[in-house]
Structures are given as C-alpha cells and as structure tokens.
Design a protein around this motif. Sequence first.
Motif, PDB file in Angstrom:
ATOM      1  N   LYS A  39       1.701   9.627  -5.494  1.00 65.26           N
ATOM      2  CA  LYS A  39       2.255  10.937  -5.190  1.00 65.26           C
ATOM      3  C   LYS A  39       3.342  11.340  -6.169  1.00 65.26           C
ATOM      4  N   GLY A  40       3.675  10.439  -7.064  1.00 66.98           N
ATOM      5  CA  GLY A  40       4.693  10.747  -8.049  1.00 66.98           C
ATOM      6  C   GLY A  40       6.105  10.477  -7.582  1.00 66.98           C
ATOM      7  N   LEU A  41       6.227   9.782  -6.464  1.00 69.96           N
ATOM      8  CA  LEU A  41       7.561   9.453  -5.971  1.00 69.96           C
ATOM      9  C   LEU A  41       8.103   8.223  -6.696  1.00 69.96           C
ATOM     10  N   ALA A  42       9.435   8.228  -6.855  1.00 70.83           N
ATOM     11  CA  ALA A  42      10.066   7.092  -7.546  1.00 70.83           C
ATOM     12  C   ALA A  42      10.072   5.884  -6.616  1.00 70.83           C
ATOM     13  N   VAL A  43       9.702   4.724  -7.105  1.00 69.56           N
ATOM     14  CA  VAL A  43       9.674   3.466  -6.331  1.00 69.56           C
ATOM     15  C   VAL A  43      10.677   2.508  -6.952  1.00 69.56           C
ATOM     16  N   ASP A  44      11.667   2.130  -6.130  1.00 68.00           N
ATOM     17  CA  ASP A  44      12.700   1.197  -6.640  1.00 68.00           C
ATOM     18  C   ASP A  44      12.087  -0.171  -6.924  1.00 68.00           C
ATOM     19  N   SER A  45      12.753  -0.846  -7.858  1.00 71.23           N
ATOM     20  CA  SER A  45      12.296  -2.215  -8.150  1.00 71.23           C
ATOM     21  C   SER A  45      12.521  -3.106  -6.926  1.00 71.23           C
ATOM     22  N   ASN A  46      11.594  -3.957  -6.668  1.00 70.28           N
ATOM     23  CA  ASN A  46      11.624  -4.801  -5.460  1.00 70.28           C
ATOM     24  C   ASN A  46      12.674  -5.914  -5.616  1.00 70.28           C
ATOM     25  N   PRO A  47      13.737  -5.901  -4.709  1.00 66.66           N
ATOM     26  CA  PRO A  47      14.766  -6.965  -4.802  1.00 66.66           C
ATOM     27  C   PRO A  47      14.342  -8.262  -4.104  1.00 66.66           C
ATOM     28  N   VAL A  48      13.086  -8.302  -3.639  1.00 66.65           N
ATOM     29  CA  VAL A  48      12.630  -9.491  -2.909  1.00 66.65           C
ATOM     30  C   VAL A  48      12.752 -10.742  -3.764  1.00 66.65           C
ATOM     31  N   GLN A  49      12.508 -10.570  -5.087  1.00 65.04           N
ATOM     32  CA  GLN A  49      12.507 -11.723  -5.978  1.00 65.04           C
ATOM     33  C   GLN A  49      13.868 -12.421  -5.992  1.00 65.04           C
ATOM     34  N   SER A  50      14.929 -11.619  -5.887  1.00 67.53           N
ATOM     35  CA  SER A  50      16.268 -12.217  -5.906  1.00 67.53           C
ATOM     36  C   SER A  50      16.662 -12.787  -4.540  1.00 67.53           C
ATOM     37  N   LEU A  51      16.031 -12.259  -3.460  1.00 61.14           N
ATOM     38  CA  LEU A  51      16.380 -12.744  -2.114  1.00 61.14           C
ATOM     39  C   LEU A  51      15.572 -13.955  -1.682  1.00 61.14           C
ATOM     40  N   GLN A  60       0.835  -1.210   0.000  1.00 58.33           N
ATOM     41  CA  GLN A  60       0.000   0.000   0.000  1.00 58.33           C
ATOM     42  C   GLN A  60       0.867   1.257   0.000  1.00 58.33           C
ATOM     43  N   LYS A  61       2.009   1.199   0.753  1.00 56.30           N
ATOM     44  CA  LYS A  61       2.917   2.341   0.734  1.00 56.30           C
ATOM     45  C   LYS A  61       3.497   2.570  -0.657  1.00 56.30           C
ATOM     46  N   ALA A  62       3.794   1.477  -1.345  1.00 57.46           N
ATOM     47  CA  ALA A  62       4.338   1.619  -2.702  1.00 57.46           C
ATOM     48  C   ALA A  62       3.297   2.248  -3.631  1.00 57.46           C
ATOM     49  N   ILE A  63       2.016   1.839  -3.483  1.00 55.88           N
ATOM     50  CA  ILE A  63       0.940   2.443  -4.305  1.00 55.88           C
ATOM     51  C   ILE A  63       0.813   3.926  -3.980  1.00 55.88           C
ATOM     52  N   LEU A  64       0.877   4.267  -2.679  1.00 61.72           N
ATOM     53  CA  LEU A  64       0.762   5.682  -2.288  1.00 61.72           C
ATOM     54  C   LEU A  64       1.911   6.501  -2.859  1.00 61.72           C
ATOM     55  N   ASP A  65       3.130   5.927  -2.793  1.00 63.55           N
ATOM     56  CA  ASP A  65       4.278   6.663  -3.329  1.00 63.55           C
ATOM     57  C   ASP A  65       4.138   6.892  -4.828  1.00 63.55           C
ATOM     58  N   ARG A  66       3.654   5.915  -5.542  1.00 59.92           N
ATOM     59  CA  ARG A  66       3.502   6.081  -7.002  1.00 59.92           C
ATOM     60  C   ARG A  66       2.435   7.131  -7.309  1.00 59.92           C
TER      61      ARG A  66
END
Length: 562
Positions: free
Chosen positions: A422-434, A414-420
């Motif tokens: 608001k126009g804030l840049a959201v880094d790609s999620n590294p969870v997939q590699s971890l 939800q925070k990532a949706i809110l940031d987008r």
Amino acid sequence: MQYLAELQISKAAFGLGGNSSVRLLARNTGENIWQPITNEQVLPIQDAAQAKEFKDGQMVIAEITGSNQVQSIQDASKKIVNILQAFSRSQEKNKSAEEEVEQWKQSLNFQSQELHRREQELEQKELELEHLDARKQEIEELESKFGKERGEIEQLRKNIELERGQFEAKAAALTVDQAEHIKTLIGQLSTSFTNPDSLRTRIHSAIDLLNQRQEILTGFWQNLDRLKNEAEKQKGSLSKSTEDLNVRKTQWQHTQVALADAQAELKAQRGILKLQENNMAMSRVQLDDQIDLYQQTFNAIEEFGGPGSMDVLSPEEESRLQSMSIEELESTIKALQADFDRLANYVSAQEDELAGLEGEIADLQSQVETADQFDRIELESNKDFAEEQYKVLEDSVMGSRGAMQQRLSILNKQKAILDRRKGLAVDSNPVQSLLPLLSQIESQKNRQEQELRKMESQIEAVRNYTQQQQDVLAKQTQEHQQQEQSIRAAEAQQQDQIRVVAELLGQISAQEQLLRPVQDIVDTLRPQLEAAVQDLGVMSNGNSSSKILTDLQSVIQSLVSS
C-alpha cells in the motif's frame, strides 16, 4: 545483658543485601531465671556478619549493651534444653518433697492411732498387772510368814534337842510338880506350831494361777511370733517392690530426657523447614518477577512481529503473497486475525484455569499442614491429583502459546507485506535486538524454575521427615504418660504396703512392751513358789514336830510314874 530473642533476617530481591534484627522475648535476671518482655522490642544487628551463620526465625541468646546495641549472638538451643532439664529436675525434687511430706503425714497419723490403741491396751494390762501385783504381794507375805515360822521351828528344834539332853540327865531328879510343869510347857509349845498343810495349799493355788496366766501369755507370744513372720514377709515384698519401682523411675527419667532432646530436635527441624519455606517463597517471588520480565519482553517482541517474524515465511510463500491482489491479501489477513483471536481467547481461558488450579493446590497444601493424621491422607491424595491436572494443563498451555506465537508472527509478516504494497512506511523490526535479551531472560527463568523445583522436593522431604518425627514423638509421649500413670499406681500400692508394715511393726512393739514385764513377773514367781513347796516337803508334811512333842510327853509321864 543476655536476652532470649528470635532472629529475623530479611533479604533483598535477587538475594542481594538484606537486614538482620532480633526480637527480644525474655531477659536473663539470674541463673536459669528469665523475665518475659511484655512490650515487643526489635533491635537491628549492625554487624551483618554476626547473623550469617544463623537462619531466620532461629532462637538465639543476644548480648545487649546498655545503649540497646546488639553486641553478639549465639545459638539458644542448648541453653533452652538446659533450662528445660533444670526445670524438670526442680519439678522432680518438689514432687519428691511433697511425697515425703505426705508419707510423714500418713506415718504420724498411723502413729497417733497406734498410740491411742496402745494406751487402751496399757490400761487393760495395768488392771491385769494390779491383780498380779496383789497376788504377788500375797505370795510374798506367805513366803515371809513361812520363812519366819520355819526359822522359829528350826530354832525350837535345836532348843528341844538341847533341853532333851539336859532333861535326860536330870530326869531322875524330876519331881511330880516339875514334870507337870514341863508337860504344861510342852502343851503350850505344841499349840504354837502352825500346820504347814494350809500354807502348802495356798502356794499350790498361787502356782496354778501362774500356770493359767502363763497359758494366756503363751497364746500372746505365739500370736506375736506370727505377726513377726508376717512383718518379715511384708518387708521382703516391700523391698522388692521398692527396688523395681526405683528401676522403673530411673528408666522413666531417662525416657523423659530423651523426649526433651527429641522435642528440641523437632523444634530445630521445624525452624529449618520454616527457613526453607521462606527461602522458597522468596524464590517464587523472584521467579514471578522473572516471568513478568520475560512476558513483558515477549509481548514487546510480539508487537514487532514475534520471534519468528524474521524467517517465518518461506520465499515461495512471500512471493505468493506479493502476487495476490490487495483485496485478497486483506481477506487472508482478516481470516488469519480471526483465527488468532479465537486461539488467544482459548489460551486465556486455559491460563485462568491454570491459575485456579495453582490456588487450589496452595489451599490444599495449607490444609495438609494443619490437618490430623487421618484427614492428611485424603488431602494429600487430592493435592497429588490437582498437581497432575496442573501439569497436563500447563503442557497444553505451553503448546497453545507456541501455536499462537507462530500465528502471530505470520500475521505480522503478512501485515508488513500489505503495508509495503500500500506504500506505507514499515519500520525496521527491532525483534533482532530483543531476541538475545529474551533468550537470556528465558535461561534465567528456566534455571530458577529448576532450582525452585529442587527446593520444593527438598522441602517436601524435610516436611515428610518432620511429620514422621512428630508422629513418633507423639507415640513416645503417649507411652511415656502411660508409664507415668503406671508408676503413680505402683507408688500408691507401695504406700499401702508401707502402711501395712508400719502397722505390723507397731503392733509387735506394743505387744512386746506389754508382754515382757508380765512374763518377767511370772518367770520370777514360779521358781520361788516351787522352792517353797520343796522346803515344805522336807518337813515331812508338817507332822514331825507334833510327833516329837507327843513322844516327849510320853517320856515325862513314864518318868513320873516310875
């Protein structure tokens, strides 16, 4: 040179590598002679292959070169058992020697007392012998005098018979003076004869005295026979008790050897238990490292939205969040954040309680290992109850952690949706590699946990078996000590029997040595006195000689008168 040493094996993390060394305890200076090492000395083992078949803490015999290099090592269990057996045999020999010396002391003391008593008895018997010797000398004098007079009488009888024949031939030619002279000679001859009645009386008196002495001797001989019977009875009882005691000693010695073997086996079992506990401690350390690594990886994933951040929201839910106003979305995220914080605090409190229970279980386990048999039952019950509480709480914490992880993933999404929005840049999620790394770490952690639980089960079984063996050995040791005390009491009783038998044999020997010479004197004098009495009877009570002289005087008187 040979050294008795303790093997020390240290392993690196994850079971890779490790060092081995020996801690020197004693030095071999001769056959079964070991000198303790006062200052602690630890020597490394250069060749690790030498220690691969041994366990940490195991007692070994190490060959050490002059340059303090470990040349070779071998198991010391059999060597230690042999030393203990040699020491036990040495103690038994010393003990037997001490008992034999004590027996000799008692025997010498008794012999000294018996010698003193015999000296007193000999003094008394010497007085009696002197009296008997005096009587014997008197009897011998009487016999000699009697024999001399009997010979004179026989010679006189022969002379009288010879002169009687001559007298009858010359009687007619006798003158009155010659007849008177012959009568005078016959009168003198009659006065020279000894009346044997007095001699017979004295001989009968001596025989009566001998009979009285024989009655006394007979009483002594009967008492001596009674002592001999009693001595034989005591010797038979002593022989049987000695045989039984030897059988009990043999059984006791076999039991002692078996106890020594059982103690060595128990010590080896404790060494195995200690090694397993050390391995389990190392496994716990490795598992803790694995859990820390897992937790760090998991925290890193949570920082990036959690393992469910990739697919935690359905398309409909994501569309609904996109259609919300920014203020409404922020309010929703704030409420979700507050709910997550409460859950995180609850989980943290449960984890603290879980850590407290884990410490309590470890403390109870330490108390169980050092408690006695009665306290151990209560402590083990408390430990089992604490472990059940720990398991229930651990399951609850695991569920709470899953719920917290799920809520964190939703919150991050939800925070990532809110940031987008608001126009804030959201880094790609590294969870997939971890995630693959987290899965691999979790698999290793689960495998180590299973191995640790299996190891704990094995250690618990070994600990229970060791405790049972220790209880059995303690009971057997107590029974062995009771048997030893019983044998000591039997040995003391046997010494009393030996002393009684020795006293009886000493009395028998002393009385025989005193009685036999006296009995021989009595047996020698009696037939001699009885023969003398018979010889006196042949002389017709001592009156035939007087009658012959009286008849001779009558004949001479008739010849002179005619």
